[in-house]
Write a protein that holds these residues in place. Structure first.
Motif, PDB file in Angstrom:
ATOM      1  N   LEU A  82      47.302  30.289  44.082  1.00 17.58           N
ATOM      2  CA  LEU A  82      46.084  30.694  44.790  1.00 17.58           C
ATOM      3  C   LEU A  82      45.304  31.732  43.994  1.00 17.58           C
ATOM      4  O   LEU A  82      44.079  31.664  43.917  1.00 17.58           O
ATOM      5  N   LYS A  83      46.004  32.683  43.398  1.00 21.62           N
ATOM      6  CA  LYS A  83      45.327  33.705  42.590  1.00 21.62           C
ATOM      7  C   LYS A  83      44.674  33.058  41.376  1.00 21.62           C
ATOM      8  O   LYS A  83      43.546  33.395  41.015  1.00 21.62           O
ATOM      9  N   ALA A  84      45.362  32.113  40.750  1.00 22.46           N
ATOM     10  CA  ALA A  84      44.814  31.430  39.574  1.00 22.46           C
ATOM     11  C   ALA A  84      43.534  30.661  39.900  1.00 22.46           C
ATOM     12  O   ALA A  84      42.681  30.466  39.037  1.00 22.46           O
ATOM     13  N   GLU A  85      43.388  30.247  41.159  1.00 25.78           N
ATOM     14  CA  GLU A  85      42.200  29.506  41.584  1.00 25.78           C
ATOM     15  C   GLU A  85      41.079  30.427  42.070  1.00 25.78           C
ATOM     16  O   GLU A  85      39.993  29.959  42.393  1.00 25.78           O
ATOM     17  N   ALA A  99      41.063  44.536  49.104  1.00 25.78           N
ATOM     18  CA  ALA A  99      40.210  43.399  49.472  1.00 25.78           C
ATOM     19  C   ALA A  99      40.683  42.110  48.797  1.00 25.78           C
ATOM     20  O   ALA A  99      40.664  41.040  49.406  1.00 25.78           O
ATOM     21  N   ARG A 100      41.123  42.211  47.566  1.00 26.80           N
ATOM     22  CA  ARG A 100      41.625  41.017  46.872  1.00 26.80           C
ATOM     23  C   ARG A 100      42.945  40.537  47.484  1.00 26.80           C
ATOM     24  O   ARG A 100      43.166  39.339  47.629  1.00 26.80           O
ATOM     25  N   TYR A 101      43.810  41.487  47.827  1.00 30.29           N
ATOM     26  CA  TYR A 101      45.051  41.098  48.499  1.00 30.29           C
ATOM     27  C   TYR A 101      44.753  40.439  49.845  1.00 30.29           C
ATOM     28  O   TYR A 101      45.389  39.458  50.226  1.00 30.29           O
ATOM     29  N   GLN A 102      43.771  40.973  50.552  1.00 26.44           N
ATOM     30  CA  GLN A 102      43.390  40.376  51.831  1.00 26.44           C
ATOM     31  C   GLN A 102      42.862  38.964  51.635  1.00 26.44           C
ATOM     32  O   GLN A 102      43.162  38.066  52.423  1.00 26.44           O
ATOM     33  N   GLU A 103      42.086  38.761  50.565  1.00 32.10           N
ATOM     34  CA  GLU A 103      41.583  37.409  50.295  1.00 32.10           C
ATOM     35  C   GLU A 103      42.735  36.455  49.984  1.00 32.10           C
ATOM     36  O   GLU A 103      42.756  35.321  50.461  1.00 32.10           O
ATOM     37  N   LEU A 104      43.697  36.910  49.175  1.00 37.18           N
ATOM     38  CA  LEU A 104      44.860  36.064  48.884  1.00 37.18           C
ATOM     39  C   LEU A 104      45.619  35.720  50.163  1.00 37.18           C
ATOM     40  O   LEU A 104      46.043  34.580  50.347  1.00 37.18           O
ATOM     41  N   ALA A 105      45.789  36.700  51.037  1.00 41.92           N
ATOM     42  CA  ALA A 105      46.490  36.450  52.297  1.00 41.92           C
ATOM     43  C   ALA A 105      45.731  35.434  53.141  1.00 41.92           C
ATOM     44  O   ALA A 105      46.337  34.547  53.741  1.00 41.92           O
ATOM     45  N   ALA A 106      44.408  35.546  53.183  1.00 37.41           N
ATOM     46  CA  ALA A 106      43.608  34.580  53.946  1.00 37.41           C
ATOM     47  C   ALA A 106      43.709  33.186  53.318  1.00 37.41           C
ATOM     48  O   ALA A 106      43.793  32.184  54.041  1.00 37.41           O
ATOM     49  N   ARG A 107      43.727  33.110  51.999  1.00 41.88           N
ATOM     50  CA  ARG A 107      43.889  31.820  51.323  1.00 41.88           C
ATOM     51  C   ARG A 107      45.265  31.228  51.641  1.00 41.88           C
ATOM     52  O   ARG A 107      45.398  30.032  51.883  1.00 41.88           O
ATOM     53  N   TYR A 108      46.296  32.067  51.621  1.00 48.79           N
ATOM     54  CA  TYR A 108      47.659  31.626  51.913  1.00 48.79           C
ATOM     55  C   TYR A 108      47.742  31.093  53.337  1.00 48.79           C
ATOM     56  O   TYR A 108      48.323  30.043  53.584  1.00 48.79           O
ATOM     57  N   ASN A 109      47.158  31.803  54.269  1.00 49.06           N
ATOM     58  CA  ASN A 109      47.240  31.428  55.674  1.00 49.06           C
ATOM     59  C   ASN A 109      46.339  30.263  56.028  1.00 49.06           C
ATOM     60  O   ASN A 109      46.733  29.385  56.778  1.00 49.06           O
ATOM     61  N   GLY A 110      45.128  30.244  55.491  1.00 44.68           N
ATOM     62  CA  GLY A 110      44.134  29.277  55.940  1.00 44.68           C
ATOM     63  C   GLY A 110      43.903  28.089  55.052  1.00 44.68           C
ATOM     64  O   GLY A 110      43.282  27.111  55.476  1.00 44.68           O
ATOM     65  N   GLN A 118      40.860  32.909  62.161  1.00 45.21           N
ATOM     66  CA  GLN A 118      42.308  33.134  62.155  1.00 45.21           C
ATOM     67  C   GLN A 118      42.794  33.565  60.774  1.00 45.21           C
ATOM     68  O   GLN A 118      43.564  34.521  60.651  1.00 45.21           O
ATOM     69  N   ALA A 119      42.376  32.865  59.735  1.00 45.45           N
ATOM     70  CA  ALA A 119      42.802  33.207  58.379  1.00 45.45           C
ATOM     71  C   ALA A 119      42.266  34.571  57.964  1.00 45.45           C
ATOM     72  O   ALA A 119      42.973  35.354  57.316  1.00 45.45           O
ATOM     73  N   GLN A 120      41.042  34.868  58.346  1.00 45.08           N
ATOM     74  CA  GLN A 120      40.472  36.170  58.000  1.00 45.08           C
ATOM     75  C   GLN A 120      41.209  37.300  58.725  1.00 45.08           C
ATOM     76  O   GLN A 120      41.462  38.362  58.145  1.00 45.08           O
ATOM     77  N   ALA A 121      41.576  37.081  59.979  1.00 48.29           N
ATOM     78  CA  ALA A 121      42.346  38.086  60.718  1.00 48.29           C
ATOM     79  C   ALA A 121      43.716  38.290  60.064  1.00 48.29           C
ATOM     80  O   ALA A 121      44.199  39.415  59.945  1.00 48.29           O
ATOM     81  N   TYR A 122      44.331  37.209  59.626  1.00 51.55           N
ATOM     82  CA  TYR A 122      45.607  37.292  58.917  1.00 51.55           C
ATOM     83  C   TYR A 122      45.432  38.130  57.647  1.00 51.55           C
ATOM     84  O   TYR A 122      46.246  38.994  57.349  1.00 51.55           O
ATOM     85  N   GLY A 123      44.367  37.861  56.920  1.00 47.97           N
ATOM     86  CA  GLY A 123      44.083  38.617  55.696  1.00 47.97           C
ATOM     87  C   GLY A 123      43.882  40.096  55.975  1.00 47.97           C
ATOM     88  O   GLY A 123      44.416  40.949  55.266  1.00 47.97           O
ATOM     89  N   GLY A 127      47.558  44.144  54.896  1.00 42.87           N
ATOM     90  CA  GLY A 127      47.838  45.452  54.317  1.00 42.87           C
ATOM     91  C   GLY A 127      48.656  46.373  55.181  1.00 42.87           C
ATOM     92  O   GLY A 127      49.273  47.309  54.683  1.00 42.87           O
ATOM     93  N   HIS A 128      48.706  46.120  56.473  1.00 43.51           N
ATOM     94  CA  HIS A 128      49.402  47.043  57.366  1.00 43.51           C
ATOM     95  C   HIS A 128      50.884  47.195  57.021  1.00 43.51           C
ATOM     96  O   HIS A 128      51.367  48.316  56.909  1.00 43.51           O
ATOM     97  N   PRO A 129      51.641  46.121  56.844  1.00 41.22           N
ATOM     98  CA  PRO A 129      53.060  46.302  56.531  1.00 41.22           C
ATOM     99  C   PRO A 129      53.321  46.470  55.026  1.00 41.22           C
ATOM    100  O   PRO A 129      54.460  46.582  54.617  1.00 41.22           O
ATOM    101  N   LEU A 130      52.279  46.497  54.197  1.00 36.96           N
ATOM    102  CA  LEU A 130      52.465  46.552  52.754  1.00 36.96           C
ATOM    103  C   LEU A 130      53.201  47.814  52.319  1.00 36.96           C
ATOM    104  O   LEU A 130      54.107  47.748  51.495  1.00 36.96           O
ATOM    105  N   GLU A 131      52.837  48.943  52.872  1.00 34.24           N
ATOM    106  CA  GLU A 131      53.527  50.182  52.505  1.00 34.24           C
ATOM    107  C   GLU A 131      54.997  50.131  52.908  1.00 34.24           C
ATOM    108  O   GLU A 131      55.857  50.608  52.175  1.00 34.24           O
TER     109      GLU A 131
END
Length: 138
Positions: A82-85, A99-110, A118-123, A127-131
């Motif tokens: 997904l990152k390569a694309e 923001a980039r991590y959030q975009e990757l998460a939205a791509r992964y989910n959606g 839904q995918a944007q909310a997932y994205g 970051g919340h559990p990242l720390e």
């Protein structure tokens, strides 16, 4: 599909047929495993054509659900694809922004629906559990 014996303690192994909460539909279009990734995506990451899996290949892909280590590697491979694309494919890890991590998460989910609510909310929630994850890895 081959028969699978019950695991010790009466629990069945993880498989598309026995996971709780699946709302129906094709097992290939439903996410499974601790990291929740579709059978077809697993197949692609493992180098198989998901539209023409042999019974043996399907068994290998489904068996990957049993091993958390394989699950992590497969999800990581999919995230790398997904990152390569993305338009930030060449950005090193240390320069990835929230923001980039959030975009990757939205791509992964959606997937193709990554712009959906839904995918944007997932994205946004990524970051919340990242720390906590970073602390656990230290």
């Amino acid at each position: 599909m081959r028969e699978q014996a019950d695991a010790p303690g009466g629990l069945s192994p993880i498989s598309p047929e026995n996971l709780p909460g699946r709302l129906g539909g094709s097992p290939d279009a439903t996410s499974f495993g601790p990291i929740a990734i579709q059978i077809r995506r697993r197949a692609e990451v493992l180098g198989y054509d998901p539209d023409s899996l042999t019974d043996h290949q399907r068994a290998i892909v489904e068996e990957s659900l049993q091993d958390p280590g394989q699950d992590i590697c497969i999800a990581s491979g999919y995230l790398a694809q997904l990152k390569a694309e993305s338009d930030f494919a060449d950005v090193p890890a240390e320069e990835m922004t929230p923001a980039r991590y959030q975009e990757l998460a939205a791509r992964y989910n959606g997937g193709p629906y990554r712009e959906g609510d839904q995918a944007q909310a997932y994205g946004r929630g990524f970051g919340h559990p990242l720390e906590n994850a970073r602390d656990a890895l230290r």
